[in-house]
Design a protein around this motif. Structure first.
Motif, PDB file in Angstrom:
ATOM      1  N   ASN A 289       0.832  -1.204   0.000  1.00 45.81           N
ATOM      2  CA  ASN A 289       0.000   0.000   0.000  1.00 45.81           C
ATOM      3  C   ASN A 289       0.868   1.255   0.000  1.00 45.81           C
ATOM      4  O   ASN A 289       0.615   2.213  -0.729  1.00 45.81           O
ATOM      5  N   MET A 290       1.924   1.246   0.836  1.00 51.10           N
ATOM      6  CA  MET A 290       2.815   2.404   0.866  1.00 51.10           C
ATOM      7  C   MET A 290       3.546   2.574  -0.462  1.00 51.10           C
ATOM      8  O   MET A 290       3.725   3.688  -0.955  1.00 51.10           O
ATOM      9  N   LEU A 291       3.964   1.479  -1.050  1.00 51.66           N
ATOM     10  CA  LEU A 291       4.680   1.566  -2.324  1.00 51.66           C
ATOM     11  C   LEU A 291       3.764   2.094  -3.427  1.00 51.66           C
ATOM     12  O   LEU A 291       4.214   2.807  -4.334  1.00 51.66           O
ATOM     13  N   ALA A 292       2.467   1.749  -3.368  1.00 50.15           N
ATOM     14  CA  ALA A 292       1.543   2.279  -4.377  1.00 50.15           C
ATOM     15  C   ALA A 292       1.471   3.797  -4.284  1.00 50.15           C
ATOM     16  O   ALA A 292       1.438   4.506  -5.304  1.00 50.15           O
ATOM     17  N   VAL A 293       1.480   4.333  -3.074  1.00 51.70           N
ATOM     18  CA  VAL A 293       1.462   5.792  -2.895  1.00 51.70           C
ATOM     19  C   VAL A 293       2.750   6.408  -3.427  1.00 51.70           C
ATOM     20  O   VAL A 293       2.734   7.434  -4.126  1.00 51.70           O
ATOM     21  N   VAL A 294       3.899   5.799  -3.116  1.00 53.77           N
ATOM     22  CA  VAL A 294       5.191   6.348  -3.547  1.00 53.77           C
ATOM     23  C   VAL A 294       5.280   6.385  -5.063  1.00 53.77           C
ATOM     24  O   VAL A 294       5.571   7.426  -5.675  1.00 53.77           O
ATOM     25  N   LEU A 295       5.021   5.248  -5.720  1.00 52.04           N
ATOM     26  CA  LEU A 295       5.160   5.195  -7.175  1.00 52.04           C
ATOM     27  C   LEU A 295       4.136   6.095  -7.862  1.00 52.04           C
ATOM     28  O   LEU A 295       4.463   6.811  -8.816  1.00 52.04           O
ATOM     29  N   GLY A 296       2.870   6.097  -7.369  1.00 51.00           N
ATOM     30  CA  GLY A 296       1.865   6.949  -7.997  1.00 51.00           C
ATOM     31  C   GLY A 296       2.213   8.420  -7.856  1.00 51.00           C
ATOM     32  O   GLY A 296       2.125   9.198  -8.820  1.00 51.00           O
ATOM     33  N   GLY A 297       2.641   8.853  -6.666  1.00 50.49           N
ATOM     34  CA  GLY A 297       2.998  10.248  -6.472  1.00 50.49           C
ATOM     35  C   GLY A 297       4.193  10.678  -7.292  1.00 50.49           C
ATOM     36  O   GLY A 297       4.219  11.784  -7.858  1.00 50.49           O
ATOM     37  N   LEU A 298       5.216   9.794  -7.379  1.00 51.27           N
ATOM     38  CA  LEU A 298       6.405  10.144  -8.160  1.00 51.27           C
ATOM     39  C   LEU A 298       6.069  10.275  -9.642  1.00 51.27           C
ATOM     40  O   LEU A 298       6.563  11.185 -10.327  1.00 51.27           O
ATOM     41  N   GLU A 299       5.244   9.375 -10.162  1.00 49.15           N
ATOM     42  CA  GLU A 299       4.922   9.476 -11.587  1.00 49.15           C
ATOM     43  C   GLU A 299       4.073  10.709 -11.884  1.00 49.15           C
ATOM     44  O   GLU A 299       4.243  11.354 -12.922  1.00 49.15           O
ATOM     45  N   LEU A 300       3.188  11.088 -10.970  1.00 47.69           N
ATOM     46  CA  LEU A 300       2.426  12.326 -11.162  1.00 47.69           C
ATOM     47  C   LEU A 300       3.357  13.539 -11.126  1.00 47.69           C
ATOM     48  O   LEU A 300       3.220  14.479 -11.924  1.00 47.69           O
ATOM     49  N   ALA A 301       4.325  13.531 -10.206  1.00 51.89           N
ATOM     50  CA  ALA A 301       5.274  14.641 -10.142  1.00 51.89           C
ATOM     51  C   ALA A 301       6.092  14.739 -11.421  1.00 51.89           C
ATOM     52  O   ALA A 301       6.357  15.832 -11.935  1.00 51.89           O
ATOM     53  N   ARG A 302       6.521  13.584 -11.955  1.00 49.53           N
ATOM     54  CA  ARG A 302       7.309  13.589 -13.189  1.00 49.53           C
ATOM     55  C   ARG A 302       6.514  14.186 -14.342  1.00 49.53           C
ATOM     56  O   ARG A 302       7.051  14.916 -15.180  1.00 49.53           O
ATOM     57  N   ARG A 303       5.221  13.896 -14.402  1.00 50.67           N
ATOM     58  CA  ARG A 303       4.418  14.412 -15.507  1.00 50.67           C
ATOM     59  C   ARG A 303       4.102  15.899 -15.343  1.00 50.67           C
ATOM     60  O   ARG A 303       3.873  16.608 -16.320  1.00 50.67           O
ATOM     61  N   GLN A 304       4.078  16.384 -14.109  1.00 51.48           N
ATOM     62  CA  GLN A 304       3.632  17.750 -13.876  1.00 51.48           C
ATOM     63  C   GLN A 304       4.775  18.728 -13.613  1.00 51.48           C
ATOM     64  O   GLN A 304       4.564  19.935 -13.565  1.00 51.48           O
TER      65      GLN A 304
END
Length: 650
Positions: A289-304
Motif C-alpha cells: 500500500n505504501m509503495l503504491a502511494v510512492v510510485l503513484g505520487g512520483l509518476e504524477l510529479a514527473r508528468r507535472q
C-alpha cells in the motif's frame, strides 16, 4: 438244633438284617448327601461362572466406553488441528478433513450415548457433552466459513479465541468426567467380581471338606469334586488372563495418550512456523500500500514538473528505483509466505546462469572470481524464472559475505538421476541440479541445522534479515524439489538445488501484447473503492491524469449509494481486503444491480489461489505504475461482461 442255637441264629439274622438295613440306609444317606453335595457344588460353580462372565462383560463394556471417550477426545483434537491448518493455509482439502473428523466425532458421541444408556449419571453427562459439541461445532463452523470466504484475518482471530473458549473447556471437562466415572464403575465391578469369586471359592472348599467326610462309597462324588476343582482352576486362569489383557489395554491407552500429546506438541510447532508465513504476508500487504502511494505520487510529479526537469527526473528516478527494490523485497516476503503467484515456464538453468553473468559481476564486485560450468545437457526444469534468478543471486550474495568479499565462486549446472531417498525426500527420477560453491569460512553443524529457518542469520544486526536461505528453501519445496548442503569450518560451502526435470520443454509462449504507448482508452466515469485514503488519493490522481472522471469511495458499504447517485459510472476499481466487506463481496452485490459494470480488482495480498475467486475479473497487483493501470483498465473493459462487450451487445 436246640432252641438256644435257633435263638442265636435268629439274633444273628436279625443283626445282619439290621446291619444291612443300616448300611442301606447309610448308603442311601451317603448317596443323598453325595448327590446334594454334587448338586450344591454344580450350582455354586455355575453361579460363579455366570458371575465371572457377567463381571468380565461389564469390565469389557467399561473399557470400551473409556477407549471411546479417549478416541472422541482425539477425534475432536484432530478436527480442530485440521481447522487450524485450514485457517492458516486456506487449503480446502484440510477444510474437508476438518468437516469429516468433526462429523466422525458426532457419530462417536451417538455411540457413547447408546453404550451408556443404562447408566443415568453417564447419560446426563453425555447429554451435556452433546450440547457442548453442538455449540462448539457452531463456533468452529463460523471460523471455517470465514476461511472459505477469504476473511483470513477474521478467521485467524476467531480461531485463536476459540482456543480458550469455555465450550472447549466444557467438552474436555465432560470427557474427563465420563472417563473418571467409568473408571470408578470399573473398579467397583472388578471388586464385586473378585468378592463373588472369593465367596464361591469358600463355598466350594466347605463342600469339598464335607465330601471328604462322606463314606468311601461316594468315590464318584469325589471324582466330580476333582473335576469341579479343575474347572475352578481354569476359571481362575481365565480371570488372570482377562486381568492381564485389561492391563495391556490400559497400557495401550496410556501409550496412545502419550502419542497424542506428542502430536499436539508437533502441531503447535507447525502452527508457529505457519504463523510466521502469515505474518510476512500481512507485512507485505501494508508495505505494498505504501509503495503504491510512492510510485503513484512520483509518476504524477514527473508528468507535472516544470522547473529544472533534468534534476527533478534524476531524483524521481532514484526514488522510483528505491521503491522498485522495496517491491522486490515484498515479492520475496509474499513468496516466503506462499501468497505470491508463481509464473512457471520451462527454464534451462545453464542458459539462465550464463545470462546472469553481468548481474553477478556487478553485484559481487571485482574481487570475487565467478566460474560457471554447464553440464546440464540442455535439460530443462519448470519453475518461475525470476524467482530462480533471485534464488541464485541470494546464494551468490551469501557466498560473497562468507568469503568476506574475496574468493572463488563456482556455479555448476548439471542433470542427474536420483534414486528414492538419495537426497532428502526426493522421489526417484531425473533432476536438474544447480550447485553454488564458495571458498569461504564454512559452517558448523549447529549452524547447518538452522540455516534454512526463517529469520535465522549469523550476520551482524542490520546486515541481514534471515529470509534469504529460507526463501531458497521455500522456492525449492514449491518446485517439488530438494536442497542439499555441504559445509565444514574452513572448507567453504556448497548449496545444491535439485529441481525435477521438465521433459516437454517447449518454447514459452510470447507475452501478450501490451497496450501501445499513447493509446489511452476512452474517458470513463470510474468508481474507486479503497479504504486506505493515501492509496485512494494516488489512484484518483492517476485516473485523472489518464483523462478519466473518478468517484472516490472510502467505505465498501457506501458503494451502492454512490453508484446510484452517479449513473454514468461504467467501471469499478476496488481493493480486495477491506474492513466491513471484501471487494469481491461488494462487487457481487453491485453486479446484481448493474451487470454491465466492468470490474478491476487492485490488491497487494491476493495469492495464486485467491485469483480463482474473483469471477474472471482482471486483477492488478500493487504497487503499479500509471502505464500498468492504463493497460489494466483497457483489459477490464475488454473482459467479457465489461463495458466494450456491453456496448457491442447493444
Amino acid at each position: 438244633m436246640s432252641g438256644t442255637e435257633g435263638d442265636a441264629a435268629a439274633e444273628r439274622g436279625a443283626e445282619h438284617t439290621f446291619g444291612a438295613a443300616w448300611r442301606t440306609i447309610m448308603l442311601g444317606m451317603m448317596a443323598l448327601l453325595g448327590v446334594s453335595v454334587l448338586i450344591a457344588l454344580i450350582l455354586t460353580l455355575s453361579g460363579a461362572n455366570r458371575q465371572r462372565d457377567e463381571a468380565q462383560q461389564r469390565e469389557r463394556h467399561s473399557y470400551e466406553v473409556m477407549i471411546l471417550t479417549r478416541t472422541l477426545a482425539g477425534t475432536i483434537a484432530d478436527a480442530e488441528a485440521a481447522l487450524g491448518r485450514y485457517v492458516i493455509s486456506g487449503d480446502r482439502v484440510l477444510g474437508a478433513r476438518y468437516a469429516e473428523r468433526w462429523q466422525i466425532a458426532g457419530s462417536q458421541i451417538d455411540k457413547l450415548r447408546r453404550d451408556t444408556a443404562d447408566n443415568p449419571e453417564q447419560a446426563r453427562a453425555i447429554a451435556g457433552l452433546a450440547q457442548a459439541y453442538d455449540a462448539r461445532g457452531a463456533e468452529l463452523e463460523l471460523i471455517a466459513l470465514s476461511t472459505r470466504y477469504k476473511k483470513n484475518t477474521q478467521a485467524l482471530g476467531l480461531y485463536y479465541r476459540a482456543g480458550t473458549s469455555p465450550r472447549l473447556a466444557r467438552i474436555n471437562a465432560l470427557l474427563n468426567e465420563i472417563s473418571a466415572r467409568e473408571h470408578a464403575l470399573l473398579d467397583r465391578r472388578t471388586a464385586g467380581a473378585i468378592a463373588a469369586v472369593a465367596h464361591s471359592n469358600d463355598v466350594a472348599k466347605v463342600l469339598a471338606v464335607f465330601g471328604v467326610l462322606i463314606v468311601i462309597g461316594a468315590i464318584l462324588l469325589g471324582w466330580m469334586m476333582v473335576q469341579a476343582l479343575r474347572s475352578e482352576a481354569i476359571a481362575h486362569a481365565e480371570t488372570a488372563a482377562e486381568r492381564a489383557r485389561a492391563e495391556d489395554l490400559s497400557a495401550a491407552v496410556a501409550a496412545a495418550a502419550a502419542e497424542l500429546r506428542a502430536q499436539e506438541a508437533q502441531l503447535r510447532q507447525i502452527q508457529k512456523m505457519e504463523a510466521i508465513g502469515q505474518l510476512t504476508g500481512g507485512i507485505a500487504h501494508d508495505f505494498n500500500n505504501m509503495l503504491a502511494v510512492v510510485l503513484g505520487g512520483l509518476e504524477l510529479a514527473r508528468r507535472q514538473i516544470a522547473l529544472d526537469p533534468a534534476a527533478a527526473n534524476r531524483h524521481i528516478d532514484s526514488a522510483t528505483e528505491g521503491a522498485k527494490r522495496a517491491a522486490e523485497l515484498t515479492r520475496r516476503l509474499l513468496a516466503f509466505s506462499r501468497e505470491d503467484a508463481l509464473n512457471t515456464e520451462p527454464v534451462e538453468p545453464g542458459a539462465l546462469v550464463a545470462g546472469m553473468s553481468d548481474l553477478l559481476d556487478r553485484t559481487l564486485g571485482d574481487t570475487i572470481t565467478v566460474t560457471v560450468r554447464d553440464a546440464g545437457s540442455g535439460w530443462h526444469t519448470r519453475v518461475d524464472k525470476h524467482q530462480l534468478e533471485n534464488v541464485i543471486l541470494n546464494l551468490a550474495v551469501n557466498a560473497r559475505d562468507a568469503m568476506e568479499g574475496r574468493g572463488q565462486l563456482t556455479i555448476t549446472t548439471a542433470g542427474t538421476a536420483l534414486s528414492q531417498g538419495a537426497v532428502g525426500a526426493c522421489p526417484a527420477g531425473e533432476y536438474v541440479s544447480i550447485a553454488v560453491s564458495d571458498t569461504g569460512s564454512g559452517m558448523t553443524p549447529e549452524v547447518m541445522e538452522r540455516v534454512f529457518e526463517p529469520f535465522f542469520t549469523t550476520k551482524p544486526v542490520g546486515k541481514g534479515t534471515g529470509l534469504g536461505l529460507s526463501q531458497v528453501f521455500s522456492f525449492v519445496r514449491q518446485a517439488e524439489g530438494e536442497v542439499a548442503l555441504r559445509s565444514a569450518p574452513g572448507e567453504g560451502t556448497t548449496v545444491t538445488l535439485y529441481l525435477p526435470r521438465h521433459a516437454d520443454a517447449a518454447a514459452p509462449a510470447p507475452p501478450a501484447p501490451a497496450l501501445p504507448v499513447g493509446m489511452t482508452p476512452a474517458a470513463r466515469d470510474i468508481l474507486v473503492v479503497e479504504d486506505d485514503p493515501r492509496v485512494l488519493a494516488a489512484t484518483m490522481g492517476a485516473l485523472e491524469e489518464l483523462g478519466h472522471r473518478a468517484v472516490a469511495c472510502g467505505d465498501p458499504l457506501a458503494a451502492p449509494a454512490l453508484l446510484a447517485a452517479n449513473p454514468g459510472v461504467t467501471m469499478v476499481i476496488s481493493d480486495v481486503l477491506m474492513p466491513g466487506q471484501t471487494g469481491p463481496e461488494m462487487v457481487a452485490a453491485l453486479l446484481l444491480r448493474r451487470p454491465d459494470l466492468a470490474v478491476l480488482f487492485v490488491t497487494g495480498f491476493a495469492g495464486d489461489a485467491a485469483e480463482a475467486e474473483f469471477g474472471g475479473h482482471v486483477v492488478l497487483r500493487k504497487p503499479f505504475t500509471i502505464a500498468g493501470l492504463e493497460a489494466a483498465i483497457h483489459d477490464a473493459a475488454a473482459t467479457p461482461g465489461g463495458i466494450e462487450d456491453h456496448i457491442a451487445a447493444e
